[in-house]
Design a protein around this motif. Structure first.
Motif, short mmCIF file in Angstrom:
data_model
loop_
_atom_site.label_atom_id
_atom_site.label_comp_id
_atom_site.label_asym_id
_atom_site.label_seq_id
_atom_site.Cartn_x
_atom_site.Cartn_y
_atom_site.Cartn_z
N GLY A 1 0.81 -1.21 0.00
CA GLY A 1 0.00 0.00 0.00
C GLY A 1 0.84 1.25 0.00
N GLN A 2 0.40 2.21 0.79
CA GLN A 2 1.00 3.55 0.80
C GLN A 2 2.50 3.54 1.12
N LEU A 3 3.21 4.43 0.48
CA LEU A 3 4.66 4.56 0.62
C LEU A 3 5.00 6.00 0.96
N LYS A 4 5.97 6.19 1.84
CA LYS A 4 6.40 7.55 2.18
C LYS A 4 7.90 7.69 1.99
N LEU A 5 8.28 8.78 1.32
CA LEU A 5 9.68 9.09 1.10
C LEU A 5 10.05 10.41 1.75
N GLU B 1 0.83 14.74 -0.77
CA GLU B 1 0.21 13.44 -0.99
C GLU B 1 -0.08 13.30 -2.47
N LEU B 2 0.43 12.23 -3.07
CA LEU B 2 0.29 12.02 -4.50
C LEU B 2 -0.61 10.81 -4.76
N THR B 3 -1.29 10.84 -5.89
CA THR B 3 -2.29 9.83 -6.22
C THR B 3 -2.24 9.50 -7.70
N TYR C 1 8.66 4.82 5.35
CA TYR C 1 7.96 3.57 5.66
C TYR C 1 7.27 3.07 4.41
N TYR C 2 6.87 1.81 4.45
CA TYR C 2 5.97 1.28 3.44
C TYR C 2 4.88 0.49 4.14
#
Length: 288
Positions: free
Chosen positions: A12-16, A45-47, A240-241
């Motif tokens: 799911g969601q990933l943060k860099l 936040e990108l989509t 995190y991922y």
């Protein structure tokens, strides 16, 4: 033998963490093809579908960019597009941007490789149908690295308009730098329950693991060196991922295995946090 993680488990969601938010947002929007869902002073936040968060970018004060292959964390994250034509459209756009593009036909997929402004690795790829995947005598999914048919991809794209990543695009897999392979295998396979699909530890110092027979959801390697350190707090890279279990029941089963292994686990509002043996933060959630 550990019970396998549920076949419908996905990423799911990933943060860099980035050094310059404005520069990174421009790159991910104009070159990679994300849409901006929410933009704040120090985060974005990108989509791909205009509704769900795919990627979060956070600007870090006094950010330091680690040298390549020097710390644990992200080697690359992989954006899976639904069709070969869309991969061709991405290739044409990347080529027009002037950035360096790596490439590889991995038999199960065709992939393009780029880096963002902070040297975070990105793969953009499409999968061949599973019916075309082959296995060896030991049951490993056969993967390799052959030249991509660049000409064919560009011909497929033609002069069709590129409107960015389509709504069907997902986070297909992650490839991580880990400090050691054996404890990583225990954590990801014996405890979480991912299946080993390609043991390349002797060949190239890497494992490829998955749920549900996929060619890999997570790759892990020791290319930053055995015993590679964790990045500094102000380093750019992976924050995190997320691993998404298909139901609350499956989430609780996985959490139970982590607790039984006496691995620290922290509950948050709508997710649980655990760290792998290399200190990489993982968030665990249920899809429903």
């Amino acid at each position: 033998m550990s019970q396998s993680i549920h076949a419908d488990t996905v990423l799911g969601q990933l943060k860099l963490k980035v050094s310059n938010l404005e520069r990174s947002v421009q790159f991910y929007k104009e070159v990679v093809g994300f849409q901006i869902l929410n933009l704040q002073e120090k985060s974005a936040e990108l989509t791909v579908d205009g509704q769900n968060i795919f990627l979060i970018l956070e600007e870090i004060p006094n950010a330091a960019i680690p040298p390549r292959r020097s710390v644990t964390g992200l080697y690359h994250f992989a954006i899976l597009v639904p069709t070969r034509e869309q991969l061709g459209l991405s290739l044409r756009t990347l080529a027009e941007s002037g950035i360096h593009i790596g490439q590889g036909d991995h038999l199960v997929s065709e992939a393009l490789y780029i880096e963002d402004p902070d040297h975070n690795g990105i793969e953009i790829y499409w999968d061949r149908p599973r019916s075309e995947w082959k296995t060896d005598s030991e049951g490993n999914i056969m993967m390799g690295t052959e030249p991509v048919d660049i000409k064919g991809l560009l011909q497929l794209a033609g002069d069709k308009p590129w409107t960015g990543l389509s709504a069907g695009t997902i986070l297909g897999h992650l490839h991580l730098h880990v400090s050691e392979l054996p404890p990583s295998k225990v954590f990801y396979c014996d405890i979480l329950g991912f299946d080993m699909v390609f043991d390349a530890s002797k060949m190239m110092g890497a494992y490829f693991i998955s749920a549900g027979g996929y060619h890999h959801h997570i790759g892990m390697n020791i290319w930053a060196g055995i015993g590679a350190p964790q990045p500094l707090a102000n380093a750019t890279g992976l924050a995190y991922y997320t691993i998404v279990l298909p139901s609350q029941t499956e989430l609780e089963r996985t959490l139970g295995k982590i607790k039984d292994a006496e691995i620290p686990l922290a509950a948050q509002n709508d997710y649980w946090v655990v760290r792998d043996p290399s200190g990489i933060e993982i968030r665990l959630i249920s899809a429903k």
